[in-house]
Write a protein that holds these residues in place. Structure first.
Motif, PDB file in Angstrom:
ATOM      1  N   PHE A 199       0.807  -1.217   0.000  1.00 24.36           N
ATOM      2  CA  PHE A 199       0.000   0.000   0.000  1.00 24.36           C
ATOM      3  C   PHE A 199       0.842   1.268   0.000  1.00 24.36           C
ATOM      4  N   LEU A 200       1.879   1.318   0.810  1.00 22.58           N
ATOM      5  CA  LEU A 200       2.678   2.534   0.934  1.00 22.58           C
ATOM      6  C   LEU A 200       3.336   2.944  -0.389  1.00 22.58           C
ATOM      7  N   PRO A 201       4.006   2.047  -1.120  1.00 21.20           N
ATOM      8  CA  PRO A 201       4.579   2.468  -2.412  1.00 21.20           C
ATOM      9  C   PRO A 201       3.518   2.969  -3.394  1.00 21.20           C
ATOM     10  N   ARG A 202       2.356   2.316  -3.398  1.00 21.80           N
ATOM     11  CA  ARG A 202       1.276   2.731  -4.303  1.00 21.80           C
ATOM     12  C   ARG A 202       0.776   4.126  -3.937  1.00 21.80           C
ATOM     13  N   THR A 203       0.619   4.391  -2.653  1.00 21.89           N
ATOM     14  CA  THR A 203       0.142   5.689  -2.194  1.00 21.89           C
ATOM     15  C   THR A 203       1.151   6.794  -2.492  1.00 21.89           C
ATOM     16  N   LEU A 204       2.429   6.515  -2.237  1.00 22.30           N
ATOM     17  CA  LEU A 204       3.456   7.526  -2.510  1.00 22.30           C
ATOM     18  C   LEU A 204       3.615   7.769  -4.010  1.00 22.30           C
ATOM     19  N   ALA A 205       3.441   6.724  -4.819  1.00 17.51           N
ATOM     20  CA  ALA A 205       3.526   6.897  -6.274  1.00 17.51           C
ATOM     21  C   ALA A 205       2.409   7.821  -6.759  1.00 17.51           C
ATOM     22  N   ASP A 206       1.227   7.727  -6.153  1.00 13.99           N
ATOM     23  CA  ASP A 206       0.125   8.632  -6.517  1.00 13.99           C
ATOM     24  C   ASP A 206       0.477  10.077  -6.184  1.00 13.99           C
ATOM     25  N   ALA A 207       1.318  10.257  -5.151  1.00 12.52           N
ATOM     26  CA  ALA A 207       1.742  11.602  -4.757  1.00 12.52           C
ATOM     27  C   ALA A 207       2.992  12.054  -5.521  1.00 12.52           C
ATOM     28  N   GLY A 208       3.530  11.206  -6.416  1.00 11.38           N
ATOM     29  CA  GLY A 208       4.696  11.565  -7.220  1.00 11.38           C
ATOM     30  C   GLY A 208       6.026  11.235  -6.557  1.00 11.38           C
ATOM     31  N   LEU A 209       6.032  10.383  -5.539  1.00  8.82           N
ATOM     32  CA  LEU A 209       7.266  10.009  -4.842  1.00  8.82           C
ATOM     33  C   LEU A 209       7.603   8.550  -5.118  1.00  8.82           C
ATOM     34  N   ASP A 210       8.904   8.263  -5.216  1.00 10.98           N
ATOM     35  CA  ASP A 210       9.346   6.887  -5.430  1.00 10.98           C
ATOM     36  C   ASP A 210       9.765   6.286  -4.085  1.00 10.98           C
ATOM     37  N   PHE A 211       8.907   5.431  -3.551  1.00  9.21           N
ATOM     38  CA  PHE A 211       9.158   4.831  -2.240  1.00  9.21           C
ATOM     39  C   PHE A 211      10.448   4.026  -2.228  1.00  9.21           C
ATOM     40  N   TRP A 212      10.657   3.200  -3.261  1.00 10.91           N
ATOM     41  CA  TRP A 212      11.819   2.296  -3.257  1.00 10.91           C
ATOM     42  C   TRP A 212      13.124   3.053  -3.396  1.00 10.91           C
ATOM     43  N   ALA A 213      13.126   4.164  -4.125  1.00 13.44           N
ATOM     44  CA  ALA A 213      14.344   4.981  -4.233  1.00 13.44           C
ATOM     45  C   ALA A 213      14.653   5.608  -2.874  1.00 13.44           C
ATOM     46  N   ALA A 214      13.628   6.095  -2.196  1.00 13.34           N
ATOM     47  CA  ALA A 214      13.831   6.679  -0.871  1.00 13.34           C
ATOM     48  C   ALA A 214      14.226   5.602   0.130  1.00 13.34           C
ATOM     49  N   PHE A 215      13.702   4.417  -0.022  1.00 11.52           N
ATOM     50  CA  PHE A 215      14.032   3.312   0.888  1.00 11.52           C
ATOM     51  C   PHE A 215      15.486   2.871   0.745  1.00 11.52           C
ATOM     52  N   ARG A 216      15.974   2.871  -0.512  1.00  9.52           N
ATOM     53  CA  ARG A 216      17.359   2.450  -0.762  1.00  9.52           C
ATOM     54  C   ARG A 216      18.366   3.551  -0.451  1.00  9.52           C
ATOM     55  N   ALA A 217      17.934   4.797  -0.401  1.00  7.89           N
ATOM     56  CA  ALA A 217      18.835   5.927  -0.163  1.00  7.89           C
ATOM     57  C   ALA A 217      19.434   5.830   1.231  1.00  7.89           C
TER      58      ALA A 217
END
Length: 139
Positions: free
Chosen positions: A119-137
């Protein structure tokens, strides 16, 4: 149909003489029927559900949780508040206090039975954010 008497009011029943079809099945008793009629059983279940919700509300107040845990928005007086299971029951989640949080009805229904990692990656993608890129940073 054979008659059967519901438990007396002192034991949570209505004490009425009803037919056996008005009692849910329970194989562990001699007549294979629950001692409470369906009406008393549903009233008791509703009372238990209400007490559970009140205990959750007390817990959330103690923890300082006053907003939707999905969108972080505040609740207004006319909002319908759902109890969201972070790890959905459909996927093995429990009814423990740590797994249940308040959510707006629309937020909870949009989450459906998705686990947080879906759910979290899908929600952040709707807001224009890349969850996995932020997670790996790295911090």
């Amino acid at each position: 149909m054979l008659p059967k008497r519901c438990l007396p009011p002192t034991s949570g029943g209505c004490g009425q003489q009803l037919i056996r079809g008005d009692f849910p099945r329970k194989r562990s008793v001699a007549d294979q029927r629950h001692p409470l009629c369906r009406f008393c059983q549903s009233r008791r279940d509703a009372d238990r559900y209400l007490m559970h919700r009140l205990r959750l509300a007390d817990h959330w107040e103690e923890q300082g949780i006053f907003n939707c845990h999905i969108c972080a928005g505040d609740f207004s007086e006319d909002d319908e508040i759902h109890i969201d299971h972070v790890w959905p029951r459909a996927r093995g989640g429990t009814d423990d206090v740590w797994n249940m949080y308040p959510a707006h009805a629309l937020c909870n229904m949009s989450k459906s039975d998705a686990d947080p990692w879906e759910f979290l990656p899908r929600t952040l993608a709707d807001a224009g954010l890349d969850f996995w890129a932020a997670f790996r940073a790295k911090p």
